[in-house]
Write a protein that holds these residues in place. Sequence first.
Motif, PDB file in Angstrom:
ATOM      1  N   LYS A   1     -28.682 -42.953 -94.378  1.00 52.84           N
ATOM      2  CA  LYS A   1     -27.681 -44.075 -94.507  1.00 52.84           C
ATOM      3  C   LYS A   1     -26.426 -43.721 -93.693  1.00 52.84           C
ATOM      4  O   LYS A   1     -25.864 -42.486 -93.666  1.00 52.84           O
ATOM      5  CB  LYS A   1     -27.302 -43.997 -96.190  1.00 52.84           C
ATOM      6  CG  LYS A   1     -28.339 -44.353 -97.190  1.00 52.84           C
ATOM      7  CD  LYS A   1     -27.904 -44.280 -98.575  1.00 52.84           C
ATOM      8  CE  LYS A   1     -29.106 -44.560 -99.493  1.00 52.84           C
ATOM      9  NZ  LYS A   1     -28.536 -44.386-100.897  1.00 52.84           N
ATOM     10  N   TYR A   2     -25.783 -44.680 -92.939  1.00 52.75           N
ATOM     11  CA  TYR A   2     -24.725 -44.575 -92.009  1.00 52.75           C
ATOM     12  C   TYR A   2     -23.660 -45.242 -92.791  1.00 52.75           C
ATOM     13  O   TYR A   2     -24.088 -46.749 -92.808  1.00 52.75           O
ATOM     14  CB  TYR A   2     -25.255 -45.257 -90.752  1.00 52.75           C
ATOM     15  CG  TYR A   2     -26.329 -44.186 -90.142  1.00 52.75           C
ATOM     16  CD1 TYR A   2     -26.129 -42.949 -89.591  1.00 52.75           C
ATOM     17  CD2 TYR A   2     -27.636 -44.687 -90.259  1.00 52.75           C
ATOM     18  CE1 TYR A   2     -26.883 -42.104 -88.903  1.00 52.75           C
ATOM     19  CE2 TYR A   2     -28.867 -43.619 -89.797  1.00 52.75           C
ATOM     20  CZ  TYR A   2     -28.374 -42.482 -89.089  1.00 52.75           C
ATOM     21  OH  TYR A   2     -29.339 -41.760 -88.638  1.00 52.75           O
ATOM     22  N   ARG A   3     -22.528 -44.910 -93.222  1.00 51.14           N
ATOM     23  CA  ARG A   3     -21.606 -45.568 -93.894  1.00 51.14           C
ATOM     24  C   ARG A   3     -20.547 -46.144 -92.882  1.00 51.14           C
ATOM     25  O   ARG A   3     -20.586 -45.830 -91.509  1.00 51.14           O
ATOM     26  CB  ARG A   3     -20.930 -44.634 -94.761  1.00 51.14           C
ATOM     27  CG  ARG A   3     -21.822 -44.265 -96.033  1.00 51.14           C
ATOM     28  CD  ARG A   3     -21.343 -43.254 -96.871  1.00 51.14           C
ATOM     29  NE  ARG A   3     -22.176 -42.921 -98.000  1.00 51.14           N
ATOM     30  CZ  ARG A   3     -23.013 -41.827 -98.225  1.00 51.14           C
ATOM     31  NH1 ARG A   3     -23.206 -41.225 -96.771  1.00 51.14           N
ATOM     32  NH2 ARG A   3     -23.717 -41.799 -99.183  1.00 51.14           N
ATOM     33  N   THR A   4     -19.735 -47.158 -93.418  1.00 51.52           N
ATOM     34  CA  THR A   4     -18.627 -47.742 -92.498  1.00 51.52           C
ATOM     35  C   THR A   4     -17.567 -47.908 -93.301  1.00 51.52           C
ATOM     36  O   THR A   4     -17.582 -48.039 -94.544  1.00 51.52           O
ATOM     37  CB  THR A   4     -19.219 -49.304 -91.879  1.00 51.52           C
ATOM     38  OG1 THR A   4     -18.047 -49.603 -91.254  1.00 51.52           O
ATOM     39  CG2 THR A   4     -19.774 -50.022 -93.077  1.00 51.52           C
ATOM     40  N   ALA A   5     -16.445 -47.797 -92.674  1.00 52.86           N
ATOM     41  CA  ALA A   5     -15.224 -48.041 -93.538  1.00 52.86           C
ATOM     42  C   ALA A   5     -14.780 -49.496 -93.911  1.00 52.86           C
ATOM     43  O   ALA A   5     -14.043 -49.613 -94.852  1.00 52.86           O
ATOM     44  CB  ALA A   5     -13.849 -47.485 -92.599  1.00 52.86           C
TER      45      ALA A   5
END
Length: 431
Positions: A94-98
């Motif tokens: 999983k690659y999170r984003t602000a």
Amino acid sequence: MSSHPAMQMIKNLQIRLTIYLSVFLTILMVAVCAIYACITSANISNRNRLEYENNIIYFYSYLYQNNIISFSNISQLTDKGFYVELSGEQCSQKYRTASIPDAETVMDRLDITQTSEYWENYYDAVRQKIPVHSESAFRHEGIEYWVSYAFIQNRERSYTVTLLYSTLHEKLEIRRLCMTFSLVCLCATIVLFIISYYFVKKVLLPVKEAYNKQEEFIAVASHELRSPLTVIKASLSAMPNSGSEELEHYKSIANAECSRMSDLINDMLLLANMKGGRQKNTFQDCDPCDIVINCYNRFEKLVLGKGLLFHVSFPEQPLAHYKLDKDRITQLLVILLDNALSYTETGSITLSAYEEYGRLRLCVSDTGKGIPDSMKKRIFDKFFSADRSHSKNEHSGLGLSIAKEIAALHHAVIEVTDNEGGGSVFTILFP
């Protein structure tokens, strides 16, 4: 003066017109801003959707064509507000984003793996050995989310890519736009009210001036009419106790004052009819020289009897005929000559007619006291006198006002200038 009912009415009218004009302009401005805001909001939404489509198509194309997933490509996507999930047979990443801090909660709420469409697409991709992707939208806690997933199969492995995108920043951008427009409208409303107030005030200025002149006219006219009436009343009161000689004296005084009052009333009626366009005028081809000679003959004995020189001036070449009301132009020149005679004690009076640049000019000049520059603009006002010491019994105070109206009937103007040898020059400039 401001407490006068009529002036208060004008002031109230100014306020009402200011409010009406401000409201009208504000409604017009708000309507224009609303239309522009709607168009801009639609453009923002369309641009945002187009960028979303381009980003996912580019990313999926990259995944279809490459066996190795580059972290830099995923990083570029998360920087643009995408939450990325990669899930395969051996691992899940999983690659999170602000932009979406609660992305995992949203994904759990969505749970796309429980939909029949998801598995149909999955089996299609497995059977046909081709990439398949799908897009959908849903709302969570008042925010719209766009979700897209794709099944990637290549020679080495197969995995699923899920992308989540929030439209919250689009919503905030549109909200900031609406707030900006609202603030602009509020400030513009205040500015429009101020501008409308001074604009209406300037528009109503001629009305105030006309009312003030009317009040002044009524006051002066009442005084001018009351003076002869007072003299007549005093003469009538003295008659019963007077001898024959005194009786004749009082009768002559009463008759003179009656004549003066009659002349004043006639002048007032004439001026009112001319301003109202009710005065009949007869325009015909006239020789200006005939009018000038006629006026000269009427005043020759009066001028010479006062010990003044009387000159008449014509050009060497005969003047052309002009479309004039002969009686009115004669009346105009008589008024100017009568004034010149009354205010000139020594020297001369000159009556002239000539053409300049093909336009007729009639002039009456004298060597009298002259008119101060500060009064030149007011001498054509009703009941105005440049010389307060001059006896008002000789004139009604309306002569120059009537002269100005006669000139206006001929689309001409009257100018007054200083005479080189002292005195004044009145020039009638015909078009």
